[in-house]
Design a protein around this motif. Structure first.
Motif, PDB file in Angstrom:
ATOM      1  N   CYS A  99       0.660  -1.105   0.046  1.00  0.00           N
ATOM      2  CA  CYS A  99       0.080  -0.081   0.142  1.00  0.00           C
ATOM      3  C   CYS A  99       0.872   1.265   0.039  1.00  0.00           C
ATOM      4  O   CYS A  99       1.572   1.221   0.877  1.00  0.00           O
ATOM      5  N   CYS A 149       0.646   2.679   3.697  1.00  0.00           N
ATOM      6  CA  CYS A 149       0.660   1.731   5.014  1.00  0.00           C
ATOM      7  C   CYS A 149       1.975   0.746   4.753  1.00  0.00           C
ATOM      8  O   CYS A 149       2.332   0.115   5.606  1.00  0.00           O
ATOM      9  N   HIS A 177      -7.429  -0.689  -0.157  1.00  0.00           N
ATOM     10  CA  HIS A 177      -6.990  -1.277   1.299  1.00  0.00           C
ATOM     11  C   HIS A 177      -8.107  -1.174   2.210  1.00  0.00           C
ATOM     12  O   HIS A 177      -8.120  -0.452   3.131  1.00  0.00           O
ATOM     13  N   CYS A 191      -5.954   1.594   5.409  1.00  0.00           N
ATOM     14  CA  CYS A 191      -6.266   2.913   5.237  1.00  0.00           C
ATOM     15  C   CYS A 191      -7.534   3.372   4.510  1.00  0.00           C
ATOM     16  O   CYS A 191      -7.964   4.398   4.419  1.00  0.00           O
TER      17      CYS A 191
HETATM   18 ZN   LIG Z   1      -3.095   1.620   3.064  1.00  0.00          ZN
END
Ligand SMILES: [Zn+2]
Length: 99
Positions: free
Chosen positions: A6, A9, A59, A63
């Motif tokens: 991601c 993240c 995601h 997030c």
């Molecule tokens: Zn994420």
């Protein structure tokens, strides 16, 4: 299982993400001017390459942001993840030239 990076993240297991089809679909601006065939093409027709494919992912269990992934449809190799609007990963473009 895929390990997807991601952009916000970092690397996470595939189970945290959801796949939402082909990326880089250009939205039709004047839909009323399109023929039925053009409208159907915009809504339903997508590429199905044997090789590098640009995909839209979310995601979901993180997030909850959208981003793109360049992935090989046969090997599952991921060439890169990138934010929507960013350039395609150079490694994916190189791999496409070899297809
Ligand atoms: Zn994420």
């Amino acid at each position: 299982m895929l390990l997807i990076n991601c952009p916000w993240c970092g690397a996470r297991e595939q189970t945290e993400f959801s796949y939402h089809g082909e990326a880089h679909i250009v939205r039709a601006k004047k839909t009323e001017a399109l023929s039925d065939e053009e409208w159907a093409d915009y809504l339903f027709m997508r590429t199905n390459p044997k090789g590098v494919h640009y995909e839209r992912w979310m995601h979901v269990f993180g997030c909850r942001r959208w981003f793109n992934v360049a992935r090989h449809t046969v090997t599952g190799e991921i060439y890169g993840s990138y934010q929507i609007g960013d350039d395609k990963p150079a490694a994916a473009l190189e791999a496409q030239k070899k297809q």
